[in-house]
Design an enzyme around this catalytic site. Structure first.
Site, PDB file in Angstrom:
ATOM      1  N   ARG A  56       0.848  -1.197   0.000  1.00  0.00           N
ATOM      2  CA  ARG A  56       0.000   0.000   0.000  1.00  0.00           C
ATOM      3  C   ARG A  56       0.884   1.249   0.000  1.00  0.00           C
ATOM      4  O   ARG A  56       0.599   2.222  -0.661  1.00  0.00           O
ATOM      5  CB  ARG A  56      -0.956   0.005   1.200  1.00  0.00           C
ATOM      6  CG  ARG A  56      -1.786   1.253   1.237  1.00  0.00           C
ATOM      7  CD  ARG A  56      -2.985   1.285   2.192  1.00  0.00           C
ATOM      8  NE  ARG A  56      -3.111   0.228   3.149  1.00  0.00           N
ATOM      9  CZ  ARG A  56      -2.505   0.211   4.359  1.00  0.00           C
ATOM     10  NH1 ARG A  56      -1.723   1.205   4.731  1.00  0.00           N
ATOM     11  NH2 ARG A  56      -2.683  -0.794   5.167  1.00  0.00           N
ATOM     12  N   TYR A 108     -16.605  18.356 -13.216  1.00  0.00           N
ATOM     13  CA  TYR A 108     -17.090  16.996 -13.457  1.00  0.00           C
ATOM     14  C   TYR A 108     -18.217  16.668 -12.458  1.00  0.00           C
ATOM     15  O   TYR A 108     -18.108  16.990 -11.272  1.00  0.00           O
ATOM     16  CB  TYR A 108     -15.898  16.050 -13.276  1.00  0.00           C
ATOM     17  CG  TYR A 108     -16.209  14.596 -13.419  1.00  0.00           C
ATOM     18  CD1 TYR A 108     -16.530  14.057 -14.659  1.00  0.00           C
ATOM     19  CD2 TYR A 108     -16.172  13.749 -12.321  1.00  0.00           C
ATOM     20  CE1 TYR A 108     -16.806  12.708 -14.794  1.00  0.00           C
ATOM     21  CE2 TYR A 108     -16.439  12.395 -12.448  1.00  0.00           C
ATOM     22  CZ  TYR A 108     -16.769  11.877 -13.683  1.00  0.00           C
ATOM     23  OH  TYR A 108     -17.041  10.553 -13.809  1.00  0.00           O
ATOM     24  N   ASP A 180      -7.751  20.226 -12.159  1.00  0.00           N
ATOM     25  CA  ASP A 180      -8.097  18.957 -12.809  1.00  0.00           C
ATOM     26  C   ASP A 180      -7.703  19.103 -14.278  1.00  0.00           C
ATOM     27  O   ASP A 180      -8.346  19.818 -15.043  1.00  0.00           O
ATOM     28  CB  ASP A 180      -9.599  18.699 -12.656  1.00  0.00           C
ATOM     29  CG  ASP A 180     -10.040  17.374 -13.280  1.00  0.00           C
ATOM     30  OD1 ASP A 180      -9.323  16.861 -14.169  1.00  0.00           O
ATOM     31  OD2 ASP A 180     -11.106  16.867 -12.902  1.00  0.00           O
ATOM     32  N   LYS A 205      -8.875   8.524 -18.609  1.00  0.00           N
ATOM     33  CA  LYS A 205      -9.210   9.184 -19.867  1.00  0.00           C
ATOM     34  C   LYS A 205      -7.987   9.239 -20.795  1.00  0.00           C
ATOM     35  O   LYS A 205      -7.474   8.219 -21.166  1.00  0.00           O
ATOM     36  CB  LYS A 205      -9.802  10.566 -19.572  1.00  0.00           C
ATOM     37  CG  LYS A 205     -10.816  10.571 -18.415  1.00  0.00           C
ATOM     38  CD  LYS A 205     -12.096   9.830 -18.725  1.00  0.00           C
ATOM     39  CE  LYS A 205     -12.990   9.596 -17.511  1.00  0.00           C
ATOM     40  NZ  LYS A 205     -13.329  10.783 -16.727  1.00  0.00           N
TER      41      LYS A 205
HETATM   42  C1  LIG Z   1     -13.742  11.046 -15.379  1.00  0.00           C
HETATM   43  C2  LIG Z   1     -13.348  12.305 -14.719  1.00  0.00           C
HETATM   44  C3  LIG Z   1     -13.090  12.346 -13.350  1.00  0.00           C
HETATM   45  C4  LIG Z   1     -13.268  11.134 -12.456  1.00  0.00           C
HETATM   46  O1  LIG Z   1     -12.296  10.166 -12.692  1.00  0.00           O
HETATM   47  P1  LIG Z   1     -12.525   8.582 -12.520  1.00  0.00           P
HETATM   48  O2  LIG Z   1     -11.246   7.997 -13.007  1.00  0.00           O
HETATM   49  O3  LIG Z   1     -13.712   8.211 -13.347  1.00  0.00           O
HETATM   50  O4  LIG Z   1     -12.766   8.339 -11.072  1.00  0.00           O
HETATM   51  C5  LIG Z   1     -12.674  13.555 -12.809  1.00  0.00           C
HETATM   52  N1  LIG Z   1     -12.540  14.655 -13.560  1.00  0.00           N
HETATM   53  C6  LIG Z   1     -12.799  14.645 -14.892  1.00  0.00           C
HETATM   54  C7  LIG Z   1     -12.628  15.894 -15.679  1.00  0.00           C
HETATM   55  C8  LIG Z   1     -13.211  13.482 -15.510  1.00  0.00           C
HETATM   56  O5  LIG Z   1     -13.479  13.486 -16.821  1.00  0.00           O
END
Ligand SMILES: *Cc1c(COP(=O)(O)O)cnc(C)c1O
Length: 389
Positions: A56, A108, A180, A205
């Site tokens: 971990r 998001y 983000d 993504k």
């Molecule tokens: C998909 C997404 C998230 C969340 O991420 P996960 O990997 O699905 O937990 C956060 N911010 C943005 C901009 C996203 O597109």
């Protein structure tokens, strides 16, 4: 001579993407890091070990991914999590009950849900503001504000926030700027060069890029913040598994090859839709008609493959979603394959309808994630799917 990537500074993005995670494999000289499927490590004696005690805390495969994201964002420290949301949840553990966070209104949907449904009840408070107007960020700050969180471009409205200005506001209030960077990726946007303090991603993504893993990553420059993040990472335990880390690492080695094609396809699809439906219906920062086109050009090296179109109603949106042949109807984005989605009922279903209306997130919006297929094929698909609108 061992050939280990020593210093990532001054080398190109692609070279870093491919080599920054490397460490010599003493056993066999494997060119790719092994997937260390282990929960623990043998120790030589009390307090004597190879730097690894329990997985971990540290895993060599995960560390390779962490070095890579740090190198690509121009940071010193990387952290890999089980998901983008797990990553953000851990970042938020830097704060305490009573702290206030200014958050972009159009973040998001899952970010809003985490704050509104969970963290708010643990004593954090949030103000949601339109961060495209820096004055509104400033106005929302209070003596308890500890962080400003922005997403740029936003999802699905494709609004741009001026990162340099947001960082100035944050620092004037002794708060952190958290970005983000999922949509732009470090290939197109480098938030640390604008003054950000923490950059995070849903690595699910574009970073992974192959729609086969859920993962999150964060990068940090400051050693003190990194030490706290390191503690949270191990203490709260939302860590990325070794195989997921390995998959994301492999995906990231071609980030610099994929992103230009996402960008070419995004530009072409946005231009064609703007021609057909009118510029006011298409949201893409690369279009001159985008209200923040010039800011986007200054802040981003490319605009990527995300395009949002308002076709007017939920019925017409559904009609388009049923007609596409190459684009697939699915949540998520950033993979090599093109996807299309309906934000109001999918990614942003957790945002209450009245909030969606306030934001301008309509029932007629469809969001396209242009993959890396041949541009002409995507254009033909868009042409036939949007015909008659
Ligand atoms: C998909 C997404 C998230 C969340 O991420 P996960 O990997 O699905 O937990 C956060 N911010 C943005 C901009 C996203 O597109």
């Amino acid at each position: 001579m061992t050939r280990i990537f020593q210093d990532d500074r001054g080398t190109g993005f692609g070279t870093r993407a491919i080599h920054a995670g490397e460490r010599e494999d003493p056993l066999a000289g494997a060119i790719m890091p092994p997937v260390y499927l282990t929960s623990t490590y043998v120790q030589q004696g009390l307090g004597e070990n190879k730097g690894y005690e329990y997985a971990r805390g540290k895993n060599p495969t995960r560390e390779a991914l962490e070095r890579t994201i740090a190198a690509l964002e121009g940071a010193q420290h990387g952290f890999a999590f089980a998901s983008g949301m797990g990553c953000l949840d851990s970042i938020m553990k830097l704060f305490q009950s009573g702290d206030h966070i200014v958050c972009g209104a159009n973040v998001y949907g899952g970010t809003f849900r985490l704050f509104d449904k969970l963290l708010q009840h643990l004593g954090l408070s949030f103000s949601y503001v339109d961060t495209t107007d820096v004055q509104r960020i400033e106005d929302a700050c209070t003596p308890r504000t500890k962080a400003i969180l922005v997403e740029t471009p936003t999802n699905p409205l494709m609004q741009i926030t001026d990162l340099t200005a947001a960082a100035e506001v944050a620092h004037a209030h002794q708060a952190l700027l958290i970005v983000d960077n999922t949509f732009a990726t470090p290939f197109f946007q480098q938030p640390f060069s604008h003054g950000a303090d923490i950059v995070f991603h849903s690595a699910t993504k574009f970073l992974n890029g192959h729609s086969d893993v859920i993962c999150g990553v964060a990068a940090v420059i400051d050693d003190d913040i990194a030490a706290k993040m390191q503690f949270i990472h191990n203490a709260a335990g939302a860590v990325a598994g070794p195989f997921d880390s390995w998959l994301v690492l492999r995906g990231m080695k071609t980030l610099h090859l994929r992103m230009p094609q996402h960008d070419r396809n995004g530009r072409a699809v946005a231009a064609q839709l703007a021609d057909r439906l009118g510029h006011e219906r298409v949201r893409y920062p690369g279009l001159k008609s985008h209200p923040q086109h010039s800011l986007a050009c200054m802040q981003m090296r490319g605009m990527g493959g995300m395009v949002t179109v308002d076709v007017g109603s939920r019925e017409l949106a559904n009609q388009v979603l049923k007609k596409v042949r190459i684009f697939s109807l699915a949540e998520s984005l950033g993979g090599v394959e093109s996807l299309i989605s309906h934000p109001a009922s999918m990614t942003h279903a957790s945002v209450p309808p009245e909030r969606r209306a306030e934001l301008g997130l309509t029932e007629g919006m469809v969001r396209l994630s242009c993959g890396v297929e041949d541009t002409n094929d995507l254009l033909e698909d868009v042409e036939q799917a949007f015909a008659g609108l």
